[in-house]
Design an enzyme around this catalytic site. Structure first.
Site, PDB file in Angstrom:
ATOM      1  N   LYS A   1      -5.071   2.375  -3.440  1.00  0.00           N
ATOM      2  CA  LYS A   1      -4.315   2.020  -2.239  1.00  0.00           C
ATOM      3  C   LYS A   1      -5.241   1.995  -1.009  1.00  0.00           C
ATOM      4  O   LYS A   1      -5.070   1.189  -0.101  1.00  0.00           O
ATOM      5  CB  LYS A   1      -3.151   2.992  -2.016  1.00  0.00           C
ATOM      6  CG  LYS A   1      -2.094   2.913  -3.112  1.00  0.00           C
ATOM      7  CD  LYS A   1      -1.435   1.533  -3.210  1.00  0.00           C
ATOM      8  CE  LYS A   1      -0.438   1.416  -4.326  1.00  0.00           C
ATOM      9  NZ  LYS A   1       0.150   0.092  -4.500  1.00  0.00           N
TER      10      LYS A   1
ATOM     11  N   SER B   1       0.847  -1.185   0.000  1.00  0.00           N
ATOM     12  CA  SER B   1       0.000   0.000   0.000  1.00  0.00           C
ATOM     13  C   SER B   1       0.889   1.244   0.000  1.00  0.00           C
ATOM     14  O   SER B   1       2.025   1.206  -0.471  1.00  0.00           O
ATOM     15  CB  SER B   1      -0.932  -0.038   1.207  1.00  0.00           C
ATOM     16  OG  SER B   1      -1.757   1.089   1.190  1.00  0.00           O
TER      17      SER B   1
ATOM     18  N   TYR C   1      -4.936   6.426  -8.103  1.00  0.00           N
ATOM     19  CA  TYR C   1      -3.861   5.682  -7.415  1.00  0.00           C
ATOM     20  C   TYR C   1      -4.161   5.616  -5.912  1.00  0.00           C
ATOM     21  O   TYR C   1      -4.163   4.541  -5.307  1.00  0.00           O
ATOM     22  CB  TYR C   1      -2.517   6.383  -7.649  1.00  0.00           C
ATOM     23  CG  TYR C   1      -1.376   5.796  -6.838  1.00  0.00           C
ATOM     24  CD1 TYR C   1      -0.727   4.649  -7.260  1.00  0.00           C
ATOM     25  CD2 TYR C   1      -0.952   6.398  -5.651  1.00  0.00           C
ATOM     26  CE1 TYR C   1       0.320   4.107  -6.522  1.00  0.00           C
ATOM     27  CE2 TYR C   1       0.089   5.873  -4.911  1.00  0.00           C
ATOM     28  CZ  TYR C   1       0.724   4.728  -5.344  1.00  0.00           C
ATOM     29  OH  TYR C   1       1.757   4.197  -4.615  1.00  0.00           O
TER      30      TYR C   1
END
Ligand code: NAP
Length: 453
Positions: free
Chosen positions: A249, A222, A245
């Site tokens: 995560k 992560s 993005y």
């Protein structure tokens, strides 16, 4: 090592995705070093690396061999008791994997199921940022006014919006190509591709005997940038998001941290089930692996802190400046600026190699955590628990507050947040399972990957 090299039954098998650059390569190097220093000389590490093409894979294995030779030379010079038979203790295998292609994921899984007795750990490192550039005005302003925050939680990266993978179902001959729904590229590269992969590899990750004292580990990568506000169930793949993005995560955090909660149990059980023929695999080998199933794998969450890698496409001069900016942040007190990929690889390598009872005891004591690579002023690395919005450091209301490394403005965990996080986890697991089944059915109907076995 070629595919014909014998696979040691008692080897320690680790899969690392995206091994050709940045963190992936550093994770492999760290695994080699730490394995040689901590494991009995009778044990072999089988490192299965994935890249997007053969050339990158061959080059990566050559660089890893070189690293191994350096380890050997250092050991000889310092008379360390590392076995000189390093080639027997460390074996490499290379595999092709493109996470944005479901059939590539299935082919890769199929090859592993047919050639590998088990997997001790799968380190899900590969990923993309999906950024198109920087908002320079904001970058300069935030750097000048709040340096450490600006390079830890940047607000100036400009993302592509609505990026899609190539079609999963190729056009074929004279038959009409069936319609397929959009599949987000960042979502697929960072989450969905890996998610499918570990489902298919569940028989290998479960192939551990009860008396081994360990379980297969699925280790997600992560980021500190997994902000809660970037993810929405209504835009599950982040297709409309200007921060896909960060959304991917956040979804990674949610899936990994809620994987052992009662509310997600039915979905996780289905996902990790290895007692049925895999939809992807019809081979005898995978069936026999499935029958050997003894213990379910466990899901872990890590992040590398902040390192200077090629994930943000920058001119090389800017890359030097970025690296310098990261060092300055560390010297100003940031524990998350490991800067080098080697430092960033600390947490994933540790989670892969730690004794099972150590990990279990830590989770028992302080709850399930997000393990981050941190450093001191000098760059000496260590593993640190990291706060996650809505979960805290271990999902325990009233837990010890760690001031260092905390993002500004994050609130202490309350019962309500914790409950909402668990509910979100259930919804996300449900959605992921549904997406998996829909895509598998779609590809099966279009006969994509029929040549697998
Ligand atoms: N660097 C940081 O500070 C930082 C911070 C937080 C999290 N992370 C995470 O760490 C992981 C590694 O990042 P990095 O910094 O090492 O970046 P990187 O140097 O760009 O490495 C990314 C790796 O993923 C591979 N990859 C990309 N798309 C893929 C796909 N569709 N299928 C298979 N492999 C694919 C790349 O292969 P190609 O070379 O073929 O493109 C490359 O090997 C990522 O998950 C990233 O989100 C990094």
């Amino acid at each position: 090592m070629s595919d014909t090299t014998p696979q040691p039954e008692d080897g320690f098998y680790v899969l690392v995705t995206g091994a050709n650059s940045g963190l992936g390569f550093a994770i492999c190097c760290r695994l080699i070093d730490e394995f040689l220093h901590t494991r009995p000389q009778s044990q072999t590490l089988v490192l299965i690396i994935t890249t997007r093409d053969t050339r990158k894979g061959t080059d990566t294995v050559a660089r890893l061999q070189k690293h191994l030779q350096n380890v050997r030379r250092k050991a000889e010079r310092s008379f360390l008791g590392i076995s000189m038979l390093l080639h027997r203790r460390i074996q490499f295998r290379q595999e092709i994997l493109d996470l944005t292609s479901i059939s590539s994921v299935q082919r890769h899984a199929e090859r592993l199921l047919n050639s590998t007795p088990k997997l001790n750990a799968a380190i899900l490192n590969a990923g993309i940022g999906g950024w198109e550039g920087l908002d320079w005005l904001t970058a300069i302003y935030t750097l000048l006014t709040d340096w450490v925050h600006a390079v830890t939680y940047p607000s100036y990266k400009v993302s592509g919006v609505g990026w899609l993978t190539k079609p999963q179902i190729p056009a074929s001959g004279n038959t009409e190509k069936p319609e397929e729904p959009p599949l987000g590229e960042v979502f697929c590269a960072n989450v969905f591709g890996h998610y499918l992969l570990c489902h298919y590899l569940a028989p290998l990750l479960s192939a551990h005997k009860a008396d081994e004292g360990t379980v297969g580990r699925i280790i997600w990568t992560s980021s500190l940038e997994a902000y809660a506000h970037t993810f929405s169930l209504h835009d599950f793949q982040g297709l409309a998001s200007s921060m896909p993005y960060e959304a991917s995560k956040r979804l990674t955090d949610i899936l990994a941290l809620t994987a052992e909660l009662p509310s997600t149990a039915p979905f996780v059980a289905r996902y990790l089930s290895s007692n049925r023929p895999l939809s992807v695999s019809k081979s005898k080998s995978s069936m026999s692996n499935a029958n050997k199933n003894t213990i379910k794998p466990k899901i872990y969450l890590t992040h590398p802190g902040i390192c200077s890698t090629g994930i943000m496409p920058l001119h090389h001069l800017l890359t030097y400046l970025m690296t310098l900016a990261f060092y300055i942040a560390r010297w100003l007190g940031s524990q998350w600026h490991g800067v080098t990929a080697w430092n960033g690889a600390c947490a994933p390598a540790w989670v892969a190699l730690a004794q099972q009872n150590t990990l279990d005891a830590m989770e028992e004591r302080e709850g399930k955590g997000k393990w981050g690579s941190a450093t001191d002023w000098w760059g000496k690395e260590r593993v640190e628990r990291t706060e996650v919005e809505g979960w805290g450091w271990g999902g325990v209301v009233g837990e010890r507050i760690r001031k260092k490394g905390r993002r500004r403005g994050v609130k202490d965990l309350t019962e309500r947040d914790r409950k909402q996080f668990e509910e979100l986890g259930r919804d996300c697991w449900k959605e992921m399972e549904q997406l998996r089944e829909e895509w598998e059915a779609r590809l099966a109907a279009a006969r994509v990957g029929e040549d697998l076995g």
